[in-house]
Design a protein around this motif. Structure first.
Motif, short mmCIF file in Angstrom:
data_model
loop_
_atom_site.label_atom_id
_atom_site.label_comp_id
_atom_site.label_asym_id
_atom_site.label_seq_id
_atom_site.Cartn_x
_atom_site.Cartn_y
_atom_site.Cartn_z
N HIS A 1 0.86 -1.18 0.00
CA HIS A 1 0.00 0.00 0.00
C HIS A 1 0.89 1.23 0.00
CE1 HIS A 1 -3.26 2.73 0.87
NE2 HIS A 1 -2.60 3.17 1.93
N SER B 1 0.97 5.01 0.32
CA SER B 1 0.10 6.05 0.85
C SER B 1 0.43 7.41 0.24
CB SER B 1 0.29 6.12 2.37
OG SER B 1 -0.46 7.18 2.88
N GLN C 1 -0.20 9.99 2.05
CA GLN C 1 0.02 10.78 3.24
C GLN C 1 1.45 11.30 3.29
OE1 GLN C 1 -2.35 7.44 5.63
NE2 GLN C 1 -0.78 8.43 6.77
N GLN D 1 3.32 9.68 8.43
CA GLN D 1 2.86 8.40 8.95
C GLN D 1 3.61 8.11 10.25
OE1 GLN D 1 3.68 5.82 5.59
NE2 GLN D 1 1.48 5.69 5.20
N ASP E 1 -2.49 14.06 8.42
CA ASP E 1 -1.84 13.37 7.31
C ASP E 1 -0.91 14.28 6.53
OD1 ASP E 1 -3.83 14.89 6.12
OD2 ASP E 1 -4.32 13.37 4.62
N ASN F 1 -3.16 5.93 12.19
CA ASN F 1 -2.72 5.26 10.96
C ASN F 1 -3.89 4.61 10.23
OD1 ASN F 1 -0.06 6.03 11.17
ND2 ASN F 1 0.59 4.14 12.15
N THR G 1 -6.24 7.53 8.76
CA THR G 1 -5.66 8.24 7.61
C THR G 1 -5.57 7.33 6.40
OG1 THR G 1 -3.41 7.80 8.42
CG2 THR G 1 -4.38 9.95 8.95
N ALA G 2 -5.38 6.03 6.61
CA ALA G 2 -5.37 5.09 5.48
C ALA G 2 -6.74 5.02 4.82
CB ALA G 2 -4.94 3.70 5.95
N GLU G 3 -7.77 5.33 5.59
CA GLU G 3 -9.14 5.38 5.06
C GLU G 3 -9.49 6.76 4.52
OE1 GLU G 3 -11.55 4.23 8.38
OE2 GLU G 3 -11.05 2.11 8.16
N SER G 4 -8.49 7.65 4.43
CA SER G 4 -8.65 9.02 3.94
C SER G 4 -9.59 9.86 4.80
CB SER G 4 -9.13 9.03 2.49
OG SER G 4 -8.20 8.39 1.66
#
Length: 128
Positions: free
Chosen positions: A6, A8, A10, A13, A37, A107, A110-113
């Motif tokens: 993945h 990112s 961002q 992190q 992010d 984390n 933010t990975a899910e926006s």
């Protein structure tokens, strides 16, 4: 099970946390901080959890978050509800948890926006 790398989008992190440092983008930080992010504030707050007040928390509002994670060190502590009125008025969710839990949750969100901001205190700052 297939695993996919993945990548990112961002800018920031969290890579690790203990009572002495929070590692962000492989760089350890030894002071309490605010992270989103795409922004990092390392000169946020240097007092004990018990002295955290509405004025210190107001700096978080500048990030315009949907969710705020308050990391309270090695133990879960809560902010007095009167200090959260500005967040409630802006319909911003605030969750208090240990700093390690806040880092993990940051984390994930933010990975899910999600528009999340974490205000993280280190345990060494919690003793007067």
């Amino acid at each position: 099970m297939k695993l996919h790398l993945h990548k990112s989008e961002q800018q920031y992190q969290i890579n690790g946390v203990d009572s002495q440092a929070i590692t962000i983008n492989q760089q350890p930080y030894t002071q309490s901080l605010i992270i989103s992010d795409d922004a990092l504030t390392t000169d946020w707050f240097s007092g004990a959890w018990e002295t955290l007040d509405a004025q210190a928390l107001a700096a978080i509002l500048a990030f315009k978050p949907e969710v705020v994670l308050l990391g309270s060190g090695d133990k879960q502590r809560f902010v007095h509800p009167k200090h959260l009125q500005a967040f409630q008025a802006a319909h911003i969710a605030v969750e208090c948890m240990t700093t390690a839990a806040a880092c993990r949750t940051f984390n994930i969100l933010t990975a899910e926006s999600r528009k999340v901001v974490a205000a993280l205190l280190l345990e060494k700052h919690l003793t007067p």
